[in-house]
Design an enzyme around this catalytic site. Structure first.
Site, PDB file in Angstrom:
ATOM      1  N   SER A  98      25.404  36.887  41.085  1.00 16.61           N
ATOM      2  CA  SER A  98      24.351  36.577  40.118  1.00 16.61           C
ATOM      3  C   SER A  98      22.997  36.261  40.725  1.00 16.61           C
ATOM      4  O   SER A  98      22.024  36.083  39.985  1.00 16.61           O
ATOM      5  CB  SER A  98      24.797  35.433  39.204  1.00 16.61           C
ATOM      6  OG  SER A  98      25.703  35.919  38.240  1.00 16.61           O
ATOM      7  N   GLN A 160      41.232  34.527  32.663  1.00 20.05           N
ATOM      8  CA  GLN A 160      41.383  33.086  32.768  1.00 20.05           C
ATOM      9  C   GLN A 160      40.023  32.422  32.765  1.00 20.05           C
ATOM     10  O   GLN A 160      39.163  32.765  33.562  1.00 20.05           O
ATOM     11  CB  GLN A 160      42.134  32.773  34.067  1.00 20.05           C
ATOM     12  CG  GLN A 160      42.384  31.306  34.335  1.00 20.05           C
ATOM     13  CD  GLN A 160      43.186  31.136  35.608  1.00 20.05           C
ATOM     14  OE1 GLN A 160      44.020  31.968  35.940  1.00 20.05           O
ATOM     15  NE2 GLN A 160      42.919  30.074  36.338  1.00 20.05           N
ATOM     16  N   SER A 372      36.120  33.603  46.554  1.00 20.88           N
ATOM     17  CA  SER A 372      35.456  33.313  45.277  1.00 20.88           C
ATOM     18  C   SER A 372      36.303  32.511  44.312  1.00 20.88           C
ATOM     19  O   SER A 372      35.904  31.426  43.902  1.00 20.88           O
ATOM     20  CB  SER A 372      35.002  34.615  44.603  1.00 20.88           C
ATOM     21  OG  SER A 372      36.106  35.434  44.290  1.00 20.88           O
TER      22      SER A 372
END
Length: 423
Positions: A98, A160, A372
């Protein structure tokens, strides 16, 4: 490993000289040059990196650069760049996730400077017909602020809430190729989640829409516009946007996911199309290039990326539900004990990065880990920012003193984990 040395002398001036695109006028937006930043607390930064490795990341690094008189660099690396045994290196490429939103925001602001887009008009006016339904009135500014009420399409692709799974990655991410319109359609079917402007809700779809606006208004592929307006003028030699090509060309760090079956080894997730994020998260870069981009950005007109007025708009942050964190137009602001810093974070399968700079451009910090879907890794990386920017913790007050007033306690040195913990 820790190395300290001089950074590229005159990088900011060189960037300004290279970029010849006419920019709007305005009063200087960058903060006045202040005293040199405090020396970073490299011991505390190394502790944060060690905690990141202990949490499950194969490797991590922090690169701290001071610009201006007496330029210096601290490069701290720990662990492995890949499980084959190669040591972590801070000069390699990785997926920035991002952090890509900052690049998209710059491209949009450059269009606004040319009068091609009005950020306070409905964004649908600047998109291909039918992209957003009739009656969706959210403006470009609201979309860039994550205050448009637009559902995040990534919630439909990940199984999730909070952390992605390796099963979802293999089923819908690694090899899947989505068009930007596909991603927006996933979002639109959920309807508007809140009245435009009413609430902050981070949504990757917002920056897919901004990328679509860039393409629609320029008539060019997003990758071409990014290359011609940012990558080439700034000479970002390790930065690219190759969606949906899966490989990272050139020397790079390997990214890993924690396997859903904890009995299995970490999953190499380096190769992936990144089309599920596109302009919201598909950029590949390096610590040196992120530093060059950020320092040029916060210099406003002098940096050659955006006008001073555009910089003011980009950095006009509003509160978010996360304490100490504000969000502007593709720019996040974090309040540290020594002042605020500007930048963004990025978490994408196998990689996570926090890239920030002081408002005056004097210091930039890029921290990275090659793992991550692990919240403890994120916490470790975020805790490196405070000592990297603010230096050593002040001595504890004498026992006779009253509790610290607002702005002076140890809690000021705790950096919260930001809300976009997946991407």
């Amino acid at each position: 490993m820790v190395t300290i040395g001089l950074t590229r002398a005159g990088a900011l001036a060189a960037a300004a000289a290279l970029m010849t695109t006419a920019l709007g006028t305005g009063a200087a937006a960058a903060a006045p040059r202040a005293a040199a930043p405090p020396l970073p607390d490299t011991t505390a930064v190394r502790t944060a990196l060690r905690n990141t490795l202990d949490a499950g990341a194969p490797g991590a690094f922090a690169v701290i650069r001071d610009h201006g008189p007496g330029e210096r660099e601290w490069s701290l690396t720990m662990g492995k760049a890949d499980l084959g045994g190669a040591s972590m290196r801070a000069d390699r490429q990785f997926r920035v996730g991002s952090n890509s939103k900052m690049f998209a925001a710059v491209l949009v602001m450059r269009l606004a400077e040319q009068g091609l887009v009005d950020l306070d008009r409905p964004l649908r006016d600047y998109l291909p017909p039918g992209t957003l339904p009739e009656g969706w009135t959210m403006t470009g500014r609201q979309v860039m602020q994550h205050r448009a009420g637009i559902y995040d399409h990534t919630d439909d692709l990940l199984e999730q809430n909070g952390e992605e799974t390796t099963s979802a990655f293999e089923a819908r991410i690694r090899n899947a190729v989505y068009t930007p319109r596909d991603l927006v359609a996933l979002s639109v079917k959920h309807g508007v989640r809140s009245a435009p402007g009413a609430a902050y809700a981070y949504s990757n779809t917002d920056y897919v829409l901004m990328g679509m606006a860039v393409e629609h208004l320029t008539g060019r592929a997003y990758a071409d516009v990014l290359r011609e307006q940012i990558i080439e003028p700034l000479k970002l030699r390790q930065t690219s946007f190759v969606v949906p090509e899966k490989r990272i060309a050139g020397p790079h760090i390997t990214g890993y996911l924690t396997n859903d079956d904890r009995a299995k080894p970490l999953l190499d997730s380096t190769e992936q199309t990144a089309s599920w994020l596109w302009s919201a998260g598909g950029v590949i870069s390096s610590a040196a290039d992120m530093d060059r981009f950020l320092t040029a950005l916060v210099a406003g007109r002098a940096g050659g990326l955006v006008s001073d007025d555009s910089l003011r708009q980009l950095t006009a942050v509003l509160p978010t539900p996360t304490a100490k964190v504000g969000y502007g137009l593709g720019i996040r602001q974090i309040a540290l004990s020594c002042g605020t810093v500007l930048g963004h974070g990025g978490i994408v399968q196998g990689f996570q990065t926090q890239s920030f700079v002081t408002p005056d451009g004097r210091r930039s910090v890029v921290v990275f880990a090659n793992a991550s879907n692990n919240g403890a890794v994120t916490t470790g990386l975020m805790s490196a920012l405070e000592p990297a920017f603010c230096g050593e913790r002040p001595a504890a007050p004498a026992a006779r003193t009253a509790p610290a007033a607002a702005g002076g306690g140890a809690s000021d040195r705790v950096v919260p984990v930001v809300e976009d913990t997946r991407v």
